[in-house]
Design an enzyme around this catalytic site. Structure first.
Site, PDB file in Angstrom:
ATOM      1  N   GLU A 104       0.587  44.446  93.569  1.00 15.67           N
ATOM      2  CA  GLU A 104       0.893  43.534  92.451  1.00 15.67           C
ATOM      3  C   GLU A 104       2.409  43.425  92.402  1.00 15.67           C
ATOM      4  O   GLU A 104       3.083  44.343  91.918  1.00 15.67           O
ATOM      5  CB  GLU A 104       0.354  44.107  91.131  1.00 15.67           C
ATOM      6  CG  GLU A 104      -1.151  44.199  91.047  1.00 15.67           C
ATOM      7  CD  GLU A 104      -1.821  42.846  90.855  1.00 15.67           C
ATOM      8  OE1 GLU A 104      -1.123  41.838  90.657  1.00 15.67           O
ATOM      9  OE2 GLU A 104      -3.060  42.800  90.939  1.00 15.67           O
TER      10      GLU A 104
HETATM   11  P1  NDP Z   1      10.154  48.888  91.671  1.00 14.37           P
HETATM   12  O1  NDP Z   1       9.574  48.288  92.886  1.00 14.37           O
HETATM   13  O2  NDP Z   1      11.584  49.232  91.667  1.00 14.37           O
HETATM   14  O3  NDP Z   1       9.368  50.215  91.278  1.00 14.37           O
HETATM   15  C1  NDP Z   1       7.976  50.222  91.061  1.00 14.37           C
HETATM   16  C2  NDP Z   1       7.479  51.646  91.134  1.00 14.37           C
HETATM   17  O4  NDP Z   1       7.596  52.121  92.472  1.00 14.37           O
HETATM   18  C3  NDP Z   1       8.263  52.630  90.271  1.00 14.37           C
HETATM   19  O5  NDP Z   1       7.376  53.577  89.719  1.00 14.37           O
HETATM   20  C4  NDP Z   1       9.196  53.253  91.276  1.00 14.37           C
HETATM   21  O6  NDP Z   1       9.647  54.515  90.894  1.00 14.37           O
HETATM   22  C5  NDP Z   1       8.277  53.374  92.475  1.00 14.37           C
HETATM   23  N1  NDP Z   1       8.956  53.558  93.749  1.00 14.37           N
HETATM   24  C6  NDP Z   1      10.261  53.336  94.064  1.00 14.37           C
HETATM   25  N2  NDP Z   1      10.489  53.610  95.362  1.00 14.37           N
HETATM   26  C7  NDP Z   1       9.315  54.013  95.900  1.00 14.37           C
HETATM   27  C8  NDP Z   1       8.890  54.398  97.198  1.00 14.37           C
HETATM   28  N3  NDP Z   1       9.721  54.439  98.223  1.00 14.37           N
HETATM   29  N4  NDP Z   1       7.596  54.725  97.382  1.00 14.37           N
HETATM   30  C9  NDP Z   1       6.722  54.669  96.363  1.00 14.37           C
HETATM   31  N5  NDP Z   1       7.056  54.311  95.097  1.00 14.37           N
HETATM   32  C10 NDP Z   1       8.339  53.972  94.865  1.00 14.37           C
HETATM   33  O7  NDP Z   1       9.804  47.862  90.511  1.00 14.37           O
HETATM   34  P2  NDP Z   1      10.262  47.918  89.018  1.00 14.37           P
HETATM   35  O8  NDP Z   1       9.854  49.211  88.376  1.00 14.37           O
HETATM   36  O9  NDP Z   1      11.686  47.515  88.956  1.00 14.37           O
HETATM   37  O10 NDP Z   1       9.356  46.775  88.379  1.00 14.37           O
HETATM   38  C11 NDP Z   1       9.714  45.441  88.353  1.00 14.37           C
HETATM   39  C12 NDP Z   1       8.976  44.658  89.416  1.00 14.37           C
HETATM   40  O11 NDP Z   1       7.590  44.800  89.221  1.00 14.37           O
HETATM   41  C13 NDP Z   1       9.246  43.182  89.318  1.00 14.37           C
HETATM   42  O12 NDP Z   1       9.397  42.640  90.596  1.00 14.37           O
HETATM   43  C14 NDP Z   1       7.992  42.644  88.674  1.00 14.37           C
HETATM   44  O13 NDP Z   1       7.750  41.292  88.929  1.00 14.37           O
HETATM   45  C15 NDP Z   1       6.960  43.525  89.261  1.00 14.37           C
HETATM   46  N6  NDP Z   1       5.771  43.522  88.440  1.00 14.37           N
HETATM   47  C16 NDP Z   1       4.631  42.956  88.946  1.00 14.37           C
HETATM   48  C17 NDP Z   1       3.495  42.895  88.171  1.00 14.37           C
HETATM   49  C18 NDP Z   1       2.234  42.335  88.716  1.00 14.37           C
HETATM   50  O14 NDP Z   1       1.184  42.650  88.170  1.00 14.37           O
HETATM   51  N7  NDP Z   1       2.229  41.509  89.748  1.00 14.37           N
HETATM   52  C19 NDP Z   1       3.463  43.414  86.805  1.00 14.37           C
HETATM   53  C20 NDP Z   1       4.691  44.006  86.388  1.00 14.37           C
HETATM   54  C21 NDP Z   1       5.791  44.037  87.199  1.00 14.37           C
HETATM   55  P3  NDP Z   1      11.028  54.672  90.122  1.00 14.37           P
HETATM   56  O15 NDP Z   1      11.039  53.702  88.984  1.00 14.37           O
HETATM   57  O16 NDP Z   1      10.929  56.066  89.668  1.00 14.37           O
HETATM   58  O17 NDP Z   1      12.101  54.379  91.129  1.00 14.37           O
END
Ligand code: NDP
Length: 517
Positions: A256
């Site tokens: 997602e």
């Molecule tokens: P990120 O991609 O930065 O992070 C998402 C999650 O992945 C966090 O829990 C993050 O941890 C974790 N993460 C980071 N690096 C890794 C890795 N190498 N391996 C596994 N997990 C990892 O997204 P954001 O949190 O900034 O969220 C915003 C984004 O999410 C936007 O692009 C938005 O559009 C999208 N989004 C999509 C939705 C959908 O349903 N399609 C709904 C809501 C948001 P940590 O934060 O601890 O770094």
């Protein structure tokens, strides 16, 4: 239980996990409006994550063994617990994510509704059923059922810290899986609260929903911890890393990802309603909504009126952290830089901000972004092509709805979008041809609150679906079973079959299918 006591429980639960794993490292989550510490949480390393998944495994078997009714009953207890403590949870979301209390309540009520739907519809969607065996296996009974996968890893973002992960958690649990959830490092308190609430509401299968906290490394460890599926919500860049990690063990993934959703305002639209929806869709939650409206294409006929209506509404918005504020600070300070880069790029290329912009006059501090309306922004600008994730809207004049659709679809993303038109047939046609997983007509974001509709994107917005029947099946394996009811005199799948048997079958197939041209 008061919020303070609740947070103590949460911190105790997290601390308990630290002890169990002898992990010493911790991190803080902070209030983006004030900088105050919201909670201190363990950094779960790879060993700790693997142990958590190991504990989830017997819980998954026990949870699956409860059957649809047992799970439905416990999911009801969980949603009852959440519903009774909605305000406490909303206050925590407000403090950790920054959004207004009312917006936090909105996402919590949606999550509760999804929990109810998933629990109530799991049996009918996934339960065993008999299907037609067909001509070649007419002497067999054929059965289909959707079995749980085991342990599902859920990695979630910070922008809707309850609603978004619950879209995976509720459906994975209802389908009979245990879940290990890694919340964003910006919202670990909300994640820990959700898991603590589960333990309190469903003590007999407490390990069916557990949380691990930490940074991206903890998320990466979850991908490699032996989960049976990984449901990821976040950015495309991280999504690619998650897929690469999961590919090592052929662990299936649900993606997602982000979007660059557009609204089309057609000649016959209710312009005031469209403006109201565009402002809400673009600016609520400080624009940090994956399915938020970031671009608007308004036809020549309605453009001026639409811009005037939007401008009037946006002028009345005030960001802040108080009860009356329209939206809060950016949850992550770094996102402010992305938004400012997009605004700078748009104005450098000839766009103009009728309201807002990069100045921070009148804002509480640098973590806030003023509500910004951009006009005349060239299509190649970052503000039109890339996900901005801020309280901004670009509005572009187009000749007609066909041009609007063409521009809407000229993106690598394809999450959602909206169409405003009074003609039902026209609006439905545009909605169908919009290259996105979801479209709402004469409203914005509505599909997210309809539990029976699937939620997910196309292209760089990801693949797989949460919510609805598709969302339940997403967390299952389809299982096919046949049972021979009686033996036929001639068994076609035996070396003992007579040599001419297949000639007879070929003749029958020729008669049945050969007449079709
Ligand atoms: P990120 O991609 O930065 O992070 C998402 C999650 O992945 C966090 O829990 C993050 O941890 C974790 N993460 C980071 N690096 C890794 C890795 N190498 N391996 C596994 N997990 C990892 O997204 P954001 O949190 O900034 O969220 C915003 C984004 O999410 C936007 O692009 C938005 O559009 C999208 N989004 C999509 C939705 C959908 O349903 N399609 C709904 C809501 C948001 P940590 O934060 O601890 O770094």
């Amino acid at each position: 239980m008061s919020l303070a006591e609740q947070m103590d429980t949460v911190t105790d639960a997290a601390a308990g996990t630290v002890d169990r794993h002898a992990t010493t490292q911790t991190f803080e989550s902070t209030n983006p409006a004030t900088g105050a510490v919201v909670g201190v949480f363990p950094v779960h390393d790879a060993d700790a994550v693997r142990e958590t998944v190991g504990r989830a495994r017997p819980a998954a078997a026990r949870w699956a063994g409860l059957g649809f009714d047992g799970r439905r009953q416990r999911l009801a207890a969980y949603r009852g617990y959440l519903a009774r403590r909605m305000h406490e949870l909303a206050d925590l979301v407000h403090r950790e994510n920054g959004k207004p209390h009312a917006d936090a309540l909105l996402e919590i009520t949606l999550a509760i509704d999804h929990l109810a739907w998933a629990g109530a519809h799991a049996r009918r969607t996934l339960g065993p059923r008999r299907v037609r065996a067909g001509m070649l296996a007419a002497n067999h009974a054929a059965y289909l059922e959707y079995q749980p996968m085991g342990v599902v890893g859920v990695i979630g973002p910070w922008n809707y810290p309850v609603f978004t992960p619950m879209g995976s958690i509720a459906y994975a649990l209802a389908a009979g899986n245990a879940v290990v959830f890694k919340p964003s490092e910006s919202t670990p308190a909300v994640g820990a609260w959700l898991a603590a609430a589960w333990r309190a509401a469903v003590p007999d299968v407490a390990d069916a929903l557990q949380v691990v906290t930490g940074s991206g490394e903890t998320g990466a460890a979850l991908c490699r911890a032996g989960v049976d599926k990984l449901a990821f919500t976040g950015s495309g860049a991280t999504g690619r890393k998650v897929m690469a990690a999961c590919a090592e063990t052929l662990t299936p993934v649900l993606m997602e990802l982000g979007g660059k959703d557009a609204m089309i305002v057609d000649d016959d639209a209710d312009v005031a309603a469209a403006a109201d929806a565009a402002v809400w869709g673009g600016m609520s939650n400080a624009g940090q909504t994956c399915i938020g409206i970031e671009r608007v294409y308004a036809t020549e006929k309605v453009y001026d009126a639409f811009v005037a209506e939007v401008t009037e509404r946006v002028r009345a918005l005030r960001p802040g952290s108080d009860e009356e504020a329209a939206y809060g600070p950016m949850t992550m300070a770094s996102q402010t830089d992305v938004v400012r880069r997009h605004l700078d790029d748009a104005t450098t290329r000839g766009g103009r901000a009728v309201l807002g912009g990069t100045g921070d006059g009148g804002l509480p501090h640098a973590g806030y972004v003023a509500p910004t309306v951009l006009l005349d922004v060239p299509e190649e600008s970052a503000a039109v092509r890339e996900e901005t994730f801020g309280p901004t809207l670009t509005i572009t004049r187009v000749a007609d709805a066909e041009e609007a659709l063409e521009r809407t679809n000229a993106t690598s993303y394809g999450l959602a979008g909206a169409v405003f038109s009074r003609s039902r047939a026209r609006a439905m046609d545009l909605a169908r041809r919009m290259r996105s997983g979801m479209t709402s007509v004469n409203s914005v974001l509505t599909f997210a609150g309809v539990p029976s509709l699937p939620f997910g994107g196309v292209g760089e917005s990801g693949f797989g679906r949460i919510h609805g029947e598709d969302g339940l099946r997403e967390f299952t394996r389809a299982k096919a079973i046949t049972r021979q009811r009686y033996a036929l005199p001639v068994n076609l799948m035996s070396f003992a079959r007579p040599p001419a048997a297949f000639d007879a079958v070929a003749r029958v197939m020729g008669m049945v299918h050969g007449r079709h041209r």
